[in-house]
Design a protein around this motif. Structure first.
Motif, PDB file in Angstrom:
ATOM      1  N   ASN B 220      39.656  31.069  48.908  1.00  0.00           N
ATOM      2  CA  ASN B 220      38.675  30.201  48.258  1.00  0.00           C
ATOM      3  C   ASN B 220      37.416  30.959  47.873  1.00  0.00           C
ATOM      4  O   ASN B 220      36.906  30.827  46.767  1.00  0.00           O
ATOM      5  CB  ASN B 220      38.300  29.045  49.189  1.00  0.00           C
ATOM      6  N   GLU B 221      36.940  31.779  48.790  1.00  0.00           N
ATOM      7  CA  GLU B 221      35.720  32.520  48.511  1.00  0.00           C
ATOM      8  C   GLU B 221      35.910  33.457  47.319  1.00  0.00           C
ATOM      9  O   GLU B 221      35.036  33.577  46.473  1.00  0.00           O
ATOM     10  CB  GLU B 221      35.306  33.327  49.746  1.00  0.00           C
ATOM     11  N   MET B 222      37.068  34.123  47.277  1.00  0.00           N
ATOM     12  CA  MET B 222      37.325  35.032  46.159  1.00  0.00           C
ATOM     13  C   MET B 222      37.397  34.262  44.850  1.00  0.00           C
ATOM     14  O   MET B 222      36.923  34.724  43.813  1.00  0.00           O
ATOM     15  CB  MET B 222      38.639  35.800  46.374  1.00  0.00           C
ATOM     16  N   GLN B 223      38.012  33.081  44.926  1.00  0.00           N
ATOM     17  CA  GLN B 223      38.130  32.266  43.723  1.00  0.00           C
ATOM     18  C   GLN B 223      36.744  31.908  43.189  1.00  0.00           C
ATOM     19  O   GLN B 223      36.450  32.092  42.015  1.00  0.00           O
ATOM     20  CB  GLN B 223      38.924  30.997  44.065  1.00  0.00           C
ATOM     21  N   GLN B 224      35.888  31.451  44.102  1.00  0.00           N
ATOM     22  CA  GLN B 224      34.523  31.095  43.698  1.00  0.00           C
ATOM     23  C   GLN B 224      33.796  32.310  43.141  1.00  0.00           C
ATOM     24  O   GLN B 224      33.111  32.239  42.125  1.00  0.00           O
ATOM     25  CB  GLN B 224      33.742  30.580  44.899  1.00  0.00           C
ATOM     26  N   PHE B 225      33.961  33.410  43.820  1.00  0.00           N
ATOM     27  CA  PHE B 225      33.292  34.645  43.424  1.00  0.00           C
ATOM     28  C   PHE B 225      33.677  35.033  41.999  1.00  0.00           C
ATOM     29  O   PHE B 225      32.827  35.346  41.167  1.00  0.00           O
ATOM     30  CB  PHE B 225      33.687  35.742  44.417  1.00  0.00           C
ATOM     31  N   LEU B 226      34.968  34.956  41.710  1.00  0.00           N
ATOM     32  CA  LEU B 226      35.429  35.344  40.377  1.00  0.00           C
ATOM     33  C   LEU B 226      34.948  34.338  39.330  1.00  0.00           C
ATOM     34  O   LEU B 226      34.581  34.722  38.216  1.00  0.00           O
ATOM     35  CB  LEU B 226      36.954  35.435  40.349  1.00  0.00           C
ATOM     36  N   GLU B 227      34.945  33.064  39.712  1.00  0.00           N
ATOM     37  CA  GLU B 227      34.526  32.054  38.739  1.00  0.00           C
ATOM     38  C   GLU B 227      33.040  32.155  38.436  1.00  0.00           C
ATOM     39  O   GLU B 227      32.602  31.892  37.320  1.00  0.00           O
ATOM     40  CB  GLU B 227      34.887  30.656  39.261  1.00  0.00           C
ATOM     41  N   SER B 228      32.268  32.552  39.437  1.00  0.00           N
ATOM     42  CA  SER B 228      30.828  32.630  39.210  1.00  0.00           C
ATOM     43  C   SER B 228      30.439  33.911  38.473  1.00  0.00           C
ATOM     44  O   SER B 228      29.316  34.065  38.026  1.00  0.00           O
ATOM     45  CB  SER B 228      30.083  32.538  40.539  1.00  0.00           C
TER      46      SER B 228
END
Lengths: 194, 340
Positions: B220-228
């Protein structure tokens, strides 16, 4: 480590090319490993000037055994190491000295396992005999280049187009080992094949 | 410098071809033939060797490649990951061949994001991948440089770029593995983490051919990181999911770990271990360690220590006793009983 070998007739400047190439690649000293047939291999460290004085001669067959040195070839931001083996001059006839014959046999052995073959010639002498055999062998190998040495001497430049035609599809690198010209091309060739 | 590449000629008289070429060297030495003749024999024999490539020993790079794939296959579970790694390898090989034929070749951007909980095999796979990329010639060294936020982000202005570049320099020719990659964006706009990302992205461009960057972290954190960070998605085209291990897979991992350490466990100990692993899965909020090989390793190492404590000082220990993990060794500390 991949191996590159420098071969050719006696006295075409194989050893000088090897040493000056080391210098061109930024080496101040060279560690040369000698591999004589009778006795164990040994290494000796030379400064470039010493190596030139000790290993290069104007008489044929100064190099009596395989002499290897490790060169670092810059490639991108990194370097690749390659063992460059300087060999005994090859001649057409059966040589009377058994030591020279042995050295030649070792040379041909190293031809068989090298990834890169630098075939040194004097462009003034037409390709014949053993040179043609090396060339024909080289044309079947990927890492083969014909090195036209002594380009600083008169008459060589005129012969170059002929060599290029004969060598095809192998590349021809025009250099002067003595005057250290064209070594950039040799470096580029090594880099491509490492 | 002693090891030379002997891929063209098998050393010393191996098989008919080897002996034939050896023979010509001998004749050359004895003065029975000329150099030219020897070269002609050599040319013919290598031409034949190339025509039947399986006759000689495989190149060492190929052997290493096989070894790496074997190691990959020996990992428990991770089927989707294994498939992806194979895909990747095939892609590289084919793009190369296309390039050789003069066909349009996709640029090889191999930067990746590994998403998954800790202990799901991200580092292990990265390490194997490094070796595979080395064997295929994409990377020169194929080593893995592991780092995390603290290794990349500095404390004052200008410090970050310097630290990040230092790590990149170490990783050239190999893989830069940024653990918990999302942490780089943790501190918000003014944080130096952003500078680390920028430096990293620039290095990925500058050293396209000699660096693979892998960002790893929780899904989840990686997903958010990439999206941001919209620019990042496209720069990390390969995203690999590391699913949690199933209970069965964890038990298999436990068996392998014990085997490697030359221990065995009794059926009761097995049952206790299973229960303890199950317990972690049942924790409310979903324990992130539940599907985790590291959890297994910790439990096993603990059990090994407790077995040692149980045995120490006892006279006449048999080989079997020294090897066996019993239920009491595996049990939870707090209860001291078989139940977790």
């Amino acid at each position: 480590m991949k191996e590159a070998i420098v071969i050719g007739r006696p006295n075409v400047g194989k050893t000088l090319l090897t040493i000056n190439l080391a210098e061109f690649l930024g080496q101040r000293r060279v560690e040369v490993m000698f591999r004589p047939r009778d006795g164990a291999a040994y290494t000796r460290i030379y400064s470039i000037a010493q190596a030139r004085a000790d290993l290069v001669a104007e008489t044929p067959h100064r190099t009596r055994c395989l002499q290897s040195l490790v060169l670092s070839v810059p490639r991108g931001k990194g370097v690749r190491k390659v063992v460059v083996t300087d060999t005994t001059g090859l001649c057409d006839e059966i040589h009377p000295s058994s030591a020279v014959r042995r050295a030649m046999a070792d040379t041909i052995r190293s031809v068989a396992r090298a990834v890169i073959i630098l075939h040194v010639v004097d462009p003034l002498q037409p390709l014949s005999g053993v040179d043609l055999d090396i060339l024909r062998f080289g044309q079947t190998q990927e890492g083969y280049a014909l090195v036209a040495n002594m380009m600083d001497l008169p008459g060589r430049a005129e012969r170059l187009p002929e060599l290029v035609r004969a060598a095809r599809p192998a590349p021809v690198l025009a250099v002067s080992a003595l005057k250290r010209t064209g070594l950039g091309e040799v470096r580029a060739f090594l880099r491509r094949h490492l | 410098m002693a090891r030379f590449d002997r891929r063209r000629i098998p050393s010393g008289g191996l098989g008919p071809k080897g002996s034939k070429t050896e023979d010509i060297f001998g004749r050359l030495e004895r003065g029975e033939t000329t150099v030219g003749e020897a070269l002609r024999v050599l040319r013919l024999s290598t031409a034949r060797a190339e025509a039947e490539p399986d006759s000689g020993a495989g190149t060492s790079a190929e052997a290493r490649l096989d070894e790496s794939f074997e190691e990959l296959d020996s990992l428990v579970g991770l089927d989707s990951v294994k498939r992806l790694v194979r895909e990747l390898h095939a892609f590289i090989v084919i793009q190369r061949q296309r390039a050789r034929e003069g066909l349009a070749a996709e640029p090889m951007v191999l930067h990746m994001v590994f998403k998954g909980n800790p202990g799901t095999g991200k580092t292990t796979v990265a390490r194997i991948l490094g070796r595979i990329l080395k064997s295929t010639g994409v990377l020169q060294k194929g080593h893995l440089v592991e780092c995390e936020r603290a290794d990349l982000v500095g404390e004052y202005i200008g410090h970050t770029a310097q630290k990040t570049r230092e790590q990149i320099r170490k990783a050239l020719g190999g893989i830069l593995f940024v653990d918990e990659g999302y942490a780089l964006a943790r501190g918000g706009e003014k944080d130096f983490g952003k500078e680390a990302i920028d430096t990293l992205v620039k290095a990925m461009e500058d050293h396209k051919d000699e660096l693979v960057v892998i960002l790893a972290g929780y899904r989840n954190e990686m997903q958010q990181f990439l999206e941001s960070n919209p620019g990042l998605q496209s720069r990390f085209p390969i995203q690999i999911d590391f699913p949690d291990f199933t209970l069965e897979e964890l038990m298999k991992i436990a068996d392998l770990m014990l085997q490697k350490r030359q221990y065995t466990m009794t059926p009761e100990a097995r049952r206790v271990l299973r229960e303890r692993l199950l317990h972690h899965r049942r924790l409310p909020y979903g324990d992130e360690n539940a599907g985790n090989a590291r959890l297994v390793r910790n439990l096993i190492e603990k059990a090994i220590r407790r077995q040692a404590l149980r045995l120490v000082g006892r006279p006449n220990l048999s080989r079997a006793e020294l090897m066996t993990i019993q239920a009491v060794d595996m049990a939870d500390d707090e209860t001291g009983k078989g139940k977790a």
